[in-house]
Design an enzyme around this catalytic site. Structure first.
Site: not given
Ligand code: ARG
Ligand code: ASP
Length: 729
Positions: A83, A219, A644
């Protein structure tokens, strides 16, 4: 008795170490190092950060200013999340060559794909410069003057601090203005895409599984840093060569088990752990619900289009993911703050704080802080809300309005900086808009607009709605803007931006879309933002004093500075949790779980034939653990957005995982960290290696890495013991 004391001390340190915290890597010696060793770390603080010899920090660059990445080979191979590389993967994708759907693997270096606007930044050195930056500030009385002086000191030090020509200086504040740190950095500009799994692996579970445990997402994506012949940063050139890092992370084939030590190293973006209760209350009851409602509408519209049209799906994939991500996070955060009673906990802490102030005889300095917070937060609320509506509706979620705002800023350039500046900016903007229109669909945006402008005009604080927009017929407004505005096409906007300054300004101001943006922006910039800024400056000053007071009055508690996009270390252990009554989550998921979630043809839970095949044949190579492929695991590392792509490192300094998310019950950890339920989610490196080698057939990439077996010896002796025990039974 002595033994008991030691035991007690150990227990205190042990449990405290679960309390979270994001620590400055150059300041780990002392309390952190002791805690880390008690949790099982076998390294010393100087293995993590050292200016004079290579250390872990030399392998962990900031990825494009937003994510984290790590170097995993002597040839500059770089690992981050799928991502995090998503917009690069998308930019190389088309309906014919759809790398988002099918994945991409460069089988030789010549095939690695250069990326516009992608850079990675290494930290060379960190220095405390609080004295220099706060020099002469104390004597000033007005907050505005203080901030001016600080900015001046920062600019001066920026100029005078010694550095190489290819390095930069960055100065950032910690503890809300109580401490300043200087970073010497090196930024590499030629970073190429090396590999990405298909979204069915890299984004498995998509938005349904996002922010959720148990998780089964691979990921990750791979890039490579290129440098000039002297191994220095350079703009893209075909003559550049793979970067030779000062340090790269060995990759462990042994993984980690429950209670094993882990350390996550990276660039957490922003947390607000020291807000007063009244501020948290506003987030829970006012701002989060407003933002959630706006995004809910935008996402529903876009999703409808994306499901029907593959081209729109590619155009909007990255934008949609970004908007959906924080939409879902705010929902989890709100729930978590409510469930953990964060507001009440903060209120109790404030009561205790107030007593400490009295006890220390500091009423004059700190006695009114909490009352002042209450007063200022009450005053700022309508401005905050109105600002959130403006940000979310105009700048973030309606593309035509967002573009209109750029044109509005262009007009401002003319009135503040004259014709030449205007023309330069105009040409720049015009040429750069190709990328915008490549991913713009006017039908999608029109429907989003219709939904969001309705919220803006009818639900944002009404005292700031311009009078000519009150009681607007939404359908009519939508038809008139999207039926006539030249901004709906690239051709049209180029036409708008053609001619001398007066012509351009005249044409802009005749455009219905532009007129609307201008009305909204004028009102926002005149009636909302200045007042917001002035109360906010007041609040920042209060927050700074509140922080100072806490540091002073709670001398022996573990107070860490809020995240500010600088390099931090967070540590903990691999651990499951109990999300609710009678439910227990274990800390590791396996490929078997991917198969359990498999829904043929589903856009979130489909699994490719190749992976099913590998699973059925158990063709796991050397990457399995007891015949199973571990996929994700969780731990008590305190992380946030920006972490991330961060490496999860074992007790010895080897890479065991790749951080990418947090669990649903703990998404409130940016505001209130509850050690019982806050967990970070990592991809097990053995899944990454398995996918690269067995799934993608890109073994040459694995061969570049240094694979290690830190537990092997221990394990073989354990196995023998187990055998002996078995014999006994
Ligand atoms: N929640 C994670 C972060 O804050 C991963 C986000 C990417 N994945 C998604 N399905 N949008 O970035
Ligand atoms: N998914 C998040 C990021 O892209 C990490 C988090 O918020 O825990 O940095």
């Amino acid at each position: 008795m002595k033994f008991l004391k030691v035991l007690l001390l150990f227990f205190v340190v042990q449990t405290q170490a679960q309390q979270g915290g994001m620590w400055i890597p150059s300041l780990l010696e002392g309390m952190n190092e002791t805690e880390m060793k008690n949790l099982g770390m076998k390294m010393s603080a100087s293995d993590i950060y050292d200016v004079n010899k290579s250390s872990l920090k030399d392998a962990v660059p900031h990825f494009n200013g937003g994510c984290t990445s790590e170097v995993i080979s002597p040839k500059g191979l770089l690992l981050t999340n799928h991502h995090c590389g998503y917009s690069q993967i998308q930019a190389h994708s088309s309906v014919e060559n759809d790398y988002l759907t099918n994945g991409f693997w460069a089988m030789k270096m010549e095939d690695e794909l250069p990326n516009k606007d992608l850079d990675v930044t290494f930290i060379v050195k960190i220095e405390d410069v609080t004295k220099q930056i706060l020099n002469g500030v104390e004597a000033l009385t007005s907050e505005v003057e203080k901030q001016k002086k600080i900015q001046q000191n920062i600019a001066d030090l920026n100029k005078s601090f010694p550095k190489e020509s290819f390095q930069e200086i960055k100065i950032r504040t910690f503890f809300e203005g109580n401490q300043y740190m200087l970073f010497v950095t090196e930024t590499f500009l030629d970073v190429r895409l090396v590999g990405a799994p298909p979204s069915s692996i890299g984004k498995f579970g998509s938005d349904t599984d996002n922010w959720v445990w148990p998780r089964h997402t691979g990921d990750f994506s791979l890039f490579r840093i290129y440098a000039d012949k002297n191994n220095r940063p350079a703009a893209y050139s075909k003559d550049n060569v793979p970067y030779t890092p000062k340090h790269f992370l060995p990759v462990s084939l042994d993984g980690v088990a429950e209670d094993d030590f882990t350390l996550v190293f990276g660039y957490p973006g922003r947390t607000t752990e020291y807000l007063p209760a009244v501020a948290v209350e506003q987030i829970v009851n006012e701002t989060n619900p407003a933002k959630i409602e706006i995004r809910d509408r935008a996402l529903k519209v876009t999703d409808g289009f994306m499901r029907k049209d593959q081209a729109i799906k590619i155009q909007y994939a990255s934008k949609y993911a970004g908007i959906a991500n924080y939409y879902k996070k705010w929902i989890g955060e709100t729930q978590g703050l409510k469930k953990s009673n964060a507001v009440q906990v903060k209120k109790d802490q404030e009561k205790a704080f107030q007593q400490k102030v009295v006890k220390a005889g500091k009423q004059a300095e700190y006695g009114n802080l909490l009352a002042d917070f209450d007063k200022n937060y009450a005053e700022i609320l309508p401005y905050t809300l109105s600002r959130d509506y403006f940000m979310e509706v105009v700048l973030r979620n309606t593309e035509l309005l967002g573009l209109g705002f750029k044109l509005y800023q262009l007009e401002q350039v003319q009135s503040t900086r004259g014709d030449q500046a205007f023309t330069d900016r105009k040409n720049n903007l015009r040429d750069g808009l190709g990328d915008f229109y490549k991913n713009f669909n006017v039908q999608v945006d029109e429907k989003v607009f219709e939904q969001l402008i309705d919220l803006y005009l009818n639900k944002s604080p009404q005292q700031f709605i311009p009078s000519n927009l009150k009681n607007t017929n939404i359908a009519q407004l939508t038809a008139s803007v999207y039926g006539t505005s030249k901004m709906t096409t690239y051709e049209g906007v180029k036409e708008l931006l053609t001619g001398d300054t007066q012509t351009v300004l005249k044409n802009l101001n005749n455009d219905k879309g532009y007129q609307l943006v201008k009305t909204l922006a004028d009102a926002f910039l005149k009636d909302v933002n200045p007042k917001f800024e002035s109360i906010n400056t007041e609040l920042s000053a209060l927050q700074r004093t509140y922080m100072k007071a806490q540091l002073e009055l709670n001398k022996d508690s573990r107070i860490f500075p809020d995240a500010n996009s600088t390099l931090r270390v967070t540590y903990g252990v691999v651990k499951g949790y109990e999300p609710r009554d009678a439910v227990v989550y274990t800390p590791v998921t396996y490929l078997d779980g991917v198969m359990e979630k498999y829904i043929p043809g589903d856009y979130e839970f489909d699994v490719s034939e190749k992976l099913i095949d590998l699973y059925n044949k158990k063709d796991y190579g050397p990457y399995a653990e007891n015949g199973k492929i571990p996929v994700n695991f969780i731990g008590t590392n305190h992380t946030t957005g920006g972490n991330s792509g961060s490496p999860a490192i074992d007790a010895h300094g080897n890479l065991v995982g790749l951080n990418f998310d947090r669990v649903w019950e703990g998404t409130m950890s940016d505001i209130y960290y509850d050690p019982a339920i806050c967990r970070n989610i990592m991809v097990d490196m053995r899944y990454v290696l398995f996918i690269i080698d067995k799934y993608a057939g890109a073994k040459h990439l694995v061969d570049e890495m240094k694979l290690v077996h830190p537990k092997k010896n221990k394990q073989s002796s354990k196995k023998q013991k187990v055998k002996k025990n078995k014999n006994k039974n």
